[in-house]
Design a protein around this motif. Structure first.
Motif, PDB file in Angstrom:
ATOM      1  N   LEU A   1       0.824  -1.202   0.000  1.00  0.00           N
ATOM      2  CA  LEU A   1       0.000   0.000   0.000  1.00  0.00           C
ATOM      3  C   LEU A   1       0.859   1.254   0.000  1.00  0.00           C
ATOM      4  O   LEU A   1       0.575   2.211  -0.712  1.00  0.00           O
ATOM      5  N   GLU A   2       1.927   1.241   0.769  1.00  0.00           N
ATOM      6  CA  GLU A   2       2.824   2.397   0.804  1.00  0.00           C
ATOM      7  C   GLU A   2       3.454   2.652  -0.567  1.00  0.00           C
ATOM      8  O   GLU A   2       3.506   3.789  -1.035  1.00  0.00           O
ATOM      9  N   ASN A   3       3.904   1.600  -1.238  1.00  0.00           N
ATOM     10  CA  ASN A   3       4.466   1.751  -2.585  1.00  0.00           C
ATOM     11  C   ASN A   3       3.422   2.260  -3.574  1.00  0.00           C
ATOM     12  O   ASN A   3       3.706   3.137  -4.393  1.00  0.00           O
ATOM     13  N   LEU A   4       2.236   1.713  -3.512  1.00  0.00           N
ATOM     14  CA  LEU A   4       1.159   2.134  -4.406  1.00  0.00           C
ATOM     15  C   LEU A   4       0.846   3.614  -4.219  1.00  0.00           C
ATOM     16  O   LEU A   4       0.784   4.383  -5.181  1.00  0.00           O
ATOM     17  N   LEU A   5       0.669   4.025  -2.978  1.00  0.00           N
ATOM     18  CA  LEU A   5       0.300   5.416  -2.714  1.00  0.00           C
ATOM     19  C   LEU A   5       1.445   6.381  -2.996  1.00  0.00           C
ATOM     20  O   LEU A   5       1.226   7.498  -3.466  1.00  0.00           O
ATOM     21  N   SER A   6       2.665   5.953  -2.737  1.00  0.00           N
ATOM     22  CA  SER A   6       3.828   6.784  -3.043  1.00  0.00           C
ATOM     23  C   SER A   6       3.940   7.027  -4.548  1.00  0.00           C
ATOM     24  O   SER A   6       4.157   8.152  -5.002  1.00  0.00           O
ATOM     25  N   ASN A   7       3.775   5.975  -5.342  1.00  0.00           N
ATOM     26  CA  ASN A   7       3.807   6.120  -6.803  1.00  0.00           C
ATOM     27  C   ASN A   7       2.672   6.994  -7.299  1.00  0.00           C
ATOM     28  O   ASN A   7       2.841   7.801  -8.222  1.00  0.00           O
ATOM     29  N   THR A   8       1.522   6.834  -6.700  1.00  0.00           N
ATOM     30  CA  THR A   8       0.363   7.647  -7.070  1.00  0.00           C
ATOM     31  C   THR A   8       0.649   9.118  -6.843  1.00  0.00           C
ATOM     32  O   THR A   8       0.344   9.968  -7.680  1.00  0.00           O
ATOM     33  N   GLU A   9       1.272   9.423  -5.712  1.00  0.00           N
ATOM     34  CA  GLU A   9       1.601  10.802  -5.375  1.00  0.00           C
ATOM     35  C   GLU A   9       2.697  11.359  -6.290  1.00  0.00           C
ATOM     36  O   GLU A   9       2.577  12.470  -6.816  1.00  0.00           O
ATOM     37  N   GLU A  10       3.751  10.581  -6.512  1.00  0.00           N
ATOM     38  CA  GLU A  10       4.869  11.024  -7.345  1.00  0.00           C
ATOM     39  C   GLU A  10       4.442  11.288  -8.785  1.00  0.00           C
ATOM     40  O   GLU A  10       4.903  12.229  -9.421  1.00  0.00           O
TER      41      GLU A  10
ATOM     42  N   SER B   1      -8.188   0.128  -6.482  1.00  0.00           N
ATOM     43  CA  SER B   1      -7.525  -0.999  -5.835  1.00  0.00           C
ATOM     44  C   SER B   1      -8.543  -1.793  -5.036  1.00  0.00           C
ATOM     45  O   SER B   1      -9.245  -1.236  -4.194  1.00  0.00           O
ATOM     46  N   TRP B   2      -8.613  -3.070  -5.276  1.00  0.00           N
ATOM     47  CA  TRP B   2      -9.515  -3.935  -4.518  1.00  0.00           C
ATOM     48  C   TRP B   2      -9.165  -3.874  -3.041  1.00  0.00           C
ATOM     49  O   TRP B   2     -10.016  -3.834  -2.183  1.00  0.00           O
ATOM     50  N   TYR B   3      -7.888  -3.849  -2.742  1.00  0.00           N
ATOM     51  CA  TYR B   3      -7.417  -3.838  -1.365  1.00  0.00           C
ATOM     52  C   TYR B   3      -7.992  -2.652  -0.588  1.00  0.00           C
ATOM     53  O   TYR B   3      -8.440  -2.789   0.529  1.00  0.00           O
ATOM     54  N   ILE B   4      -7.976  -1.502  -1.193  1.00  0.00           N
ATOM     55  CA  ILE B   4      -8.505  -0.311  -0.540  1.00  0.00           C
ATOM     56  C   ILE B   4     -10.029  -0.318  -0.569  1.00  0.00           C
ATOM     57  O   ILE B   4     -10.678   0.067   0.390  1.00  0.00           O
TER      58      ILE B   4
ATOM     59  N   THR C   1      -2.421   8.428   6.359  1.00  0.00           N
ATOM     60  CA  THR C   1      -1.362   9.408   6.105  1.00  0.00           C
ATOM     61  C   THR C   1      -1.496  10.012   4.719  1.00  0.00           C
ATOM     62  O   THR C   1      -1.451  11.227   4.539  1.00  0.00           O
ATOM     63  N   TYR C   2      -1.672   9.175   3.709  1.00  0.00           N
ATOM     64  CA  TYR C   2      -1.793   9.663   2.344  1.00  0.00           C
ATOM     65  C   TYR C   2      -3.133  10.333   2.103  1.00  0.00           C
ATOM     66  O   TYR C   2      -3.221  11.309   1.372  1.00  0.00           O
ATOM     67  N   LEU C   3      -4.164   9.834   2.715  1.00  0.00           N
ATOM     68  CA  LEU C   3      -5.481  10.401   2.543  1.00  0.00           C
ATOM     69  C   LEU C   3      -5.554  11.827   3.085  1.00  0.00           C
ATOM     70  O   LEU C   3      -6.210  12.688   2.509  1.00  0.00           O
ATOM     71  N   ASN C   4      -4.838  12.103   4.154  1.00  0.00           N
ATOM     72  CA  ASN C   4      -4.898  13.413   4.809  1.00  0.00           C
ATOM     73  C   ASN C   4      -3.912  14.422   4.251  1.00  0.00           C
ATOM     74  O   ASN C   4      -3.788  15.518   4.788  1.00  0.00           O
TER      75      ASN C   4
END
Length: 68
Positions: free
Chosen positions: A3-12, A20-23, A64-67
């Protein structure tokens, strides 16, 4: 970690959204699939919350990423 990698790439890469099914599965399917022996167990521990509403380890990362 996933999840951290996914959200980091999304932000970058400045994605407008992710799918994402997971989310999307907020709460685990533990109770629903308790009777299944094979296929249902694949989904048993998915979600940012467990079947009792307790946070899983990935939930603070999501928050963290949501906020931001």
């Amino acid at each position: 970690m996933y999840l951290e990698n996914l959200l980091s790439n999304t932000e970058e890469k400045d994605y407008g959204f992710i799918i994402s099914w997971y989310i999307g599965v907020l709460t685990a399917f533990g109770r629903l699939f308790r009777g299944f022996k094979d296929l249902g167990q694949l989904w048993r521990d998915t979600g940012l919350l467990d079947e009792n509403g307790n946070q899983r380890l990935a939930r603070p990362t999501w928050n963290t990423y949501l906020n931001k």
